[in-house]
Design a protein around this motif. Sequence first.
Motif, mmCIF file in Angstrom:
data_model
loop_
_atom_site.group_PDB
_atom_site.id
_atom_site.type_symbol
_atom_site.label_atom_id
_atom_site.label_comp_id
_atom_site.label_asym_id
_atom_site.label_seq_id
_atom_site.Cartn_x
_atom_site.Cartn_y
_atom_site.Cartn_z
ATOM 1 N N THR A 65 0.820 -1.217 0.000
ATOM 2 C CA THR A 65 0.000 0.000 0.000
ATOM 3 C C THR A 65 0.852 1.264 0.000
ATOM 4 O OG1 THR A 65 -0.027 0.123 2.411
ATOM 5 C CG2 THR A 65 -1.788 -1.177 1.355
ATOM 6 N N GLY A 66 2.144 1.107 0.274
ATOM 7 C CA GLY A 66 3.015 2.276 0.424
ATOM 8 C C GLY A 66 3.037 2.792 1.846
ATOM 9 N N GLY A 202 -1.595 -4.378 9.684
ATOM 10 C CA GLY A 202 -1.944 -3.789 8.386
ATOM 11 C C GLY A 202 -1.028 -2.628 8.102
ATOM 12 N N CYS A 203 -1.593 -1.520 7.646
ATOM 13 C CA CYS A 203 -0.785 -0.328 7.383
ATOM 14 C C CYS A 203 -0.367 0.324 8.708
ATOM 15 C CB CYS A 203 -1.595 0.666 6.563
ATOM 16 S SG CYS A 203 -1.910 0.110 4.871
ATOM 17 N N ALA A 204 0.827 0.944 8.692
ATOM 18 C CA ALA A 204 1.379 1.512 9.927
ATOM 19 C C ALA A 204 0.484 2.581 10.562
ATOM 20 C CB ALA A 204 2.779 2.058 9.661
ATOM 21 N N PRO A 205 -0.053 3.532 9.777
ATOM 22 C CA PRO A 205 -0.839 4.582 10.448
ATOM 23 C C PRO A 205 -2.197 4.086 10.943
ATOM 24 C CG PRO A 205 -0.761 4.976 8.070
ATOM 25 C CD PRO A 205 0.120 3.793 8.345
ATOM 26 N N CYS A 206 -2.600 2.890 10.551
ATOM 27 C CA CYS A 206 -3.951 2.403 10.864
ATOM 28 C C CYS A 206 -3.948 1.157 11.743
ATOM 29 C CB CYS A 206 -4.701 2.092 9.569
ATOM 30 S SG CYS A 206 -4.866 3.519 8.487
ATOM 31 N N TRP A 221 -7.796 0.443 12.644
ATOM 32 C CA TRP A 221 -8.693 1.611 12.543
ATOM 33 C C TRP A 221 -9.364 1.845 13.895
ATOM 34 C CZ3 TRP A 221 -9.602 -2.693 9.129
ATOM 35 C CH2 TRP A 221 -8.832 -2.629 7.971
ATOM 36 N N TRP A 222 -8.542 1.923 14.944
ATOM 37 C CA TRP A 222 -9.050 1.956 16.316
ATOM 38 C C TRP A 222 -9.912 3.174 16.593
ATOM 39 C CZ3 TRP A 222 -4.237 3.211 14.674
ATOM 40 C CH2 TRP A 222 -3.801 4.509 14.941
ATOM 41 N N TRP A 223 -9.781 4.212 15.785
ATOM 42 C CA TRP A 223 -10.557 5.427 16.026
ATOM 43 C C TRP A 223 -11.984 5.298 15.494
ATOM 44 C CZ3 TRP A 223 -6.830 4.711 12.374
ATOM 45 C CH2 TRP A 223 -7.183 4.906 11.043
ATOM 46 N N GLU A 224 -12.251 4.217 14.740
ATOM 47 C CA GLU A 224 -13.602 4.000 14.209
ATOM 48 C C GLU A 224 -14.342 2.997 15.087
ATOM 49 O OE1 GLU A 224 -13.616 2.651 10.182
ATOM 50 O OE2 GLU A 224 -12.549 4.394 9.425
#
Length: 249
Positions: A65-66, A202-206, A221-224
């Motif tokens: 994903t980059g 998964g992706c680092a920021p998520c 996606w802990w903020w969701e």
Amino acid sequence: MDAVEAARELSGRSAEDCLRWTQRQFGSKAAFASSFGAEDMVILDMLSKIPLEGGARIRVISLDTGRLFQETYDLMQEARDKYGIPIEIIFPDHAEVEQLVARGGPNLFYDSVENRKACCGVRKVHPLNRALTGAEAWVVGLRRDQSAERSEVSRIAPDDSHGGIWKISPLADWTWDDVMRYVRENHVPINRLHAKGFPSIGCAPCTRAVPPGADPRSGRWWWELGAKECGLHVHETAGVATNPLPTSK
Ligand code: SF4
């Protein structure tokens, strides 16, 4: 063969048998989608031990994903060196990424569910769709006890979100302990982040670490609030026959 017969074919078989069957049936018309989680490393290890017997190997694909962790890239390199199996790294369309970032910025996924889904669409769903073009089956490392959303995962089911091709989950009935036992007994390299409280990576920021005993996907996606899926695995239509199974490769 319809979905009921296919399910019967794989019922009671070991994960290794399930992969051998998939390789015989589909060869390179099947793609194993790896995100280099522990489950995927187990499957990669099993695949590396299946003799080709003159046929073509199941393709191994992975979405870059980059935005992955450095630890994931390190494991990707290690797996490539250890197993010697070609791993197709699939990148997003650069024009789509540029448009996305121009519209919402590099961290747009934190702003709204809509933006997060747009990012997952561009960086994951679209590249996967492209990689599965022409495939008749794909193999994934889903397990039923990973989350409530995955509790109905079948060993094999037609995947309507990818044109009715077969979706095969050899580890559907495995527990996390089963995965770790295989890893230990077979000296399978896994992502260093698993030891730091990341059951799902998964992706680092998520993705973030979770406390022991927490829902394994609660760090995604802990903020969701709500479902913890990115769109790669939409609910499958277990038991519905929508795709004839080829009788030979
Ligand atoms: S997990 Fe996060 S960074 Fe990765 S594709 Fe989805 S929204 Fe984008």
